[in-house]
Each structure stands twice: as C-alpha cells, then as structure tokens.
Design a protein around this motif. Structure first.
Motif, mmCIF file in Angstrom:
data_model
loop_
_atom_site.group_PDB
_atom_site.id
_atom_site.type_symbol
_atom_site.label_atom_id
_atom_site.label_comp_id
_atom_site.label_asym_id
_atom_site.label_seq_id
_atom_site.Cartn_x
_atom_site.Cartn_y
_atom_site.Cartn_z
ATOM 1 N N ILE A 1 0.652 5.585 20.422
ATOM 2 C CA ILE A 1 1.650 6.336 19.673
ATOM 3 C C ILE A 1 2.061 5.481 18.483
ATOM 4 N N LEU A 2 1.916 6.016 17.269
ATOM 5 C CA LEU A 2 2.380 5.334 16.070
ATOM 6 C C LEU A 2 3.783 5.843 15.758
ATOM 7 N N CYS A 3 4.704 4.917 15.695
ATOM 8 C CA CYS A 3 6.087 5.221 15.364
ATOM 9 C C CYS A 3 6.285 4.942 13.877
ATOM 10 N N MET A 4 6.656 5.967 13.140
ATOM 11 C CA MET A 4 6.940 5.836 11.709
ATOM 12 C C MET A 4 8.451 5.985 11.520
ATOM 13 N N ARG A 5 9.013 5.211 10.627
ATOM 14 C CA ARG A 5 10.434 5.366 10.358
ATOM 15 C C ARG A 5 10.652 5.825 8.930
ATOM 16 N N LEU B 1 -3.060 8.097 10.804
ATOM 17 C CA LEU B 1 -2.197 9.254 10.542
ATOM 18 C C LEU B 1 -2.983 10.520 10.240
ATOM 19 N N SER B 2 -4.097 10.383 9.543
ATOM 20 C CA SER B 2 -4.857 11.574 9.151
ATOM 21 C C SER B 2 -5.478 12.293 10.343
ATOM 22 N N LYS B 3 -5.733 11.562 11.434
ATOM 23 C CA LYS B 3 -6.385 12.162 12.597
ATOM 24 C C LYS B 3 -5.477 12.259 13.813
ATOM 25 N N ALA B 4 -4.218 11.916 13.649
ATOM 26 C CA ALA B 4 -3.289 11.884 14.782
ATOM 27 C C ALA B 4 -2.632 13.244 15.019
ATOM 28 N N GLU B 5 -2.130 13.402 16.220
ATOM 29 C CA GLU B 5 -1.351 14.589 16.591
ATOM 30 C C GLU B 5 0.126 14.262 16.417
ATOM 31 N N MET C 1 0.871 -1.177 0.000
ATOM 32 C CA MET C 1 0.000 0.000 0.000
ATOM 33 C C MET C 1 0.909 1.229 0.000
ATOM 34 N N ARG C 2 0.613 2.160 -0.876
ATOM 35 C CA ARG C 2 1.398 3.402 -0.941
ATOM 36 C C ARG C 2 0.439 4.578 -0.983
ATOM 37 N N PHE C 3 0.791 5.617 -0.221
ATOM 38 C CA PHE C 3 -0.001 6.841 -0.212
ATOM 39 C C PHE C 3 0.867 7.976 0.305
ATOM 40 N N THR C 4 0.432 9.187 0.058
ATOM 41 C CA THR C 4 1.117 10.381 0.558
ATOM 42 C C THR C 4 0.172 11.073 1.514
ATOM 43 N N ILE C 5 0.710 11.510 2.633
ATOM 44 C CA ILE C 5 -0.098 12.198 3.640
ATOM 45 C C ILE C 5 0.740 13.312 4.250
ATOM 46 N N THR C 6 0.069 14.402 4.595
ATOM 47 C CA THR C 6 0.760 15.491 5.283
ATOM 48 C C THR C 6 0.109 15.694 6.635
ATOM 49 N N ASN C 7 0.903 15.528 7.661
ATOM 50 C CA ASN C 7 0.509 15.807 9.040
ATOM 51 C C ASN C 7 1.783 16.300 9.705
ATOM 52 N N GLU C 8 2.032 17.593 9.596
ATOM 53 C CA GLU C 8 3.273 18.248 10.001
ATOM 54 C C GLU C 8 4.412 17.909 9.045
ATOM 55 N N ILE C 9 4.543 16.657 8.673
ATOM 56 C CA ILE C 9 5.562 16.200 7.735
ATOM 57 C C ILE C 9 4.826 15.615 6.536
ATOM 58 N N THR C 10 5.278 15.932 5.332
ATOM 59 C CA THR C 10 4.730 15.261 4.160
ATOM 60 C C THR C 10 5.460 13.934 4.021
ATOM 61 N N TYR D 1 6.803 10.440 15.357
ATOM 62 C CA TYR D 1 5.796 9.901 16.270
ATOM 63 C C TYR D 1 4.483 10.663 16.161
ATOM 64 N N TYR D 2 3.384 9.893 16.148
ATOM 65 C CA TYR D 2 2.035 10.432 16.067
ATOM 66 C C TYR D 2 1.181 9.806 17.152
ATOM 67 N N SER D 3 0.271 10.597 17.739
ATOM 68 C CA SER D 3 -0.530 10.125 18.872
ATOM 69 C C SER D 3 -2.022 10.219 18.571
ATOM 70 N N ARG D 4 -2.744 9.201 19.050
ATOM 71 C CA ARG D 4 -4.214 9.205 19.020
ATOM 72 C C ARG D 4 -4.718 8.543 20.277
ATOM 73 N N GLU D 5 -5.894 8.960 20.686
ATOM 74 C CA GLU D 5 -6.520 8.347 21.848
ATOM 75 C C GLU D 5 -7.872 7.786 21.435
ATOM 76 N N LEU D 6 -7.946 6.463 21.380
ATOM 77 C CA LEU D 6 -9.177 5.749 21.051
ATOM 78 C C LEU D 6 -9.254 4.546 21.981
ATOM 79 N N GLY D 7 -9.821 4.716 23.135
ATOM 80 C CA GLY D 7 -9.865 3.639 24.117
ATOM 81 C C GLY D 7 -8.630 3.585 24.983
ATOM 82 N N ALA D 8 -7.525 4.031 24.445
ATOM 83 C CA ALA D 8 -6.252 4.153 25.160
ATOM 84 C C ALA D 8 -5.387 5.097 24.342
ATOM 85 N N LYS D 9 -4.458 5.758 25.003
ATOM 86 C CA LYS D 9 -3.549 6.627 24.271
ATOM 87 C C LYS D 9 -2.526 5.748 23.568
#
Length: 151
Positions: free
Chosen positions: A115-119, A81-85, A34-43, A105-113
């Motif tokens: 953190i998604l780590c992207m490299r 990623l689209s809804k994360a901080e 799966m490939r996609f481009t997203i901007t959330n502070e970083i493109t 690093y991106y954070s979301r809280e859905l039932g628990a906080k």
C-alpha cells in the motif's frame, strides 16, 4: 531450517542493496525534486524529494522479503501509481502531521501486497509519497477510510 535462514539472509542483502540504490537516486533529487501529474481516481500534482525517498526506505519491517519489495517499488513511484488500485483517503489524526491535509492510499501486488500512502500537503496542494506499507499494517492503522475523492 538452514534454507529458511539463508533465504531470509538473501532478502536482507537484497533489501540493503535496493535501499542503497534508492538513496543514490534520492541524491539526484536534492536540488531538483521530481514533479509530475497523474490521475488515478484523484488528480495529483506529485512532488518527490530526497527526503521522501529516504523516509520510505528508512521504514523497515521485520519481514526482509517485504523490505526488499518495498525498496524496489520505491525506485518507481510514478509507475507504482499508474498501475495501482485506489483504496480511498482519510483525514489526518488530530495533533499529528499538521503539514498534511489528508492521506490517500493506493495498492499493488508484486510479490507481496503493498500500500502506497500519499499525503496531500496542506500548503501548496502537492502530493508527496509517505510510506509503502503491508496490508497488515494498513489494516491495523487506517481508520475511517473513505472512498471517492477527498473534500
């Protein structure tokens, strides 16, 4: 005490069910990532492979509720990623992950906080999901987190 054990058992079963679902999704990515481009502070040009999803669901904690939430979130990394901080980025620890330029690093809280780590891959510049971790694990492991865009 019996109710707590039953609840833990229910979360364990749900975690395993979701893990199986993600692994089935991962099989579809075997020859077609799966490939996609997203901007959330970083493109980011993101690539998700079978191996990436297997790694994420393979990292389990003793907390079955967190494992179930993590595995559910692994089903939709683009949505995460689209809804994360955006929290920031950090350099790679010397001697570890030579294929990686840095982690973001991106954070979301859905039932628990969570953190998604992207490299960011050192060659090719693709971003790949690495792990979904708890706030406690993030606090214990992340050192020298920097705000803003990397480099």
């Amino acid at each position: 005490m019996q109710d707590k054990k039953r609840t833990a058992d229910e979360f364990y079963c749900e975690s395993k069910r979701l893990r199986k679902e993600v692994l089935e999704m991962a099989d579809a990515l075997k020859r077609n990532p799966m490939r996609f481009t997203i901007t959330n502070e970083i493109t980011m040009n993101v690539e998700i492979t079978k191996s990436d999803l297997r790694t994420i669901v393979g990292k389990s904690t003793k907390n079955n509720k967190f494992n179930a939430i993590k595995n559910a979130l692994a089903r939709d990394i683009p949505g995460y990623l689209s809804k994360a901080e955006y929290l920031g980025w950090r350099s790679v620890i010397v001697g570890k992950h030579p294929e990686t330029a840095y982690f973001s690093y991106y954070s979301r809280e859905l039932g628990a906080k969570t953190i998604l780590c992207m490299r960011k891959m050192a060659d090719g510049g693709m971003y790949k999901p690495y792990a979904i971790i708890s706030q406690a694990m993030f606090d214990a492991e992340v050192k020298n987190l920097k705000k803003g865009t990397p480099f």
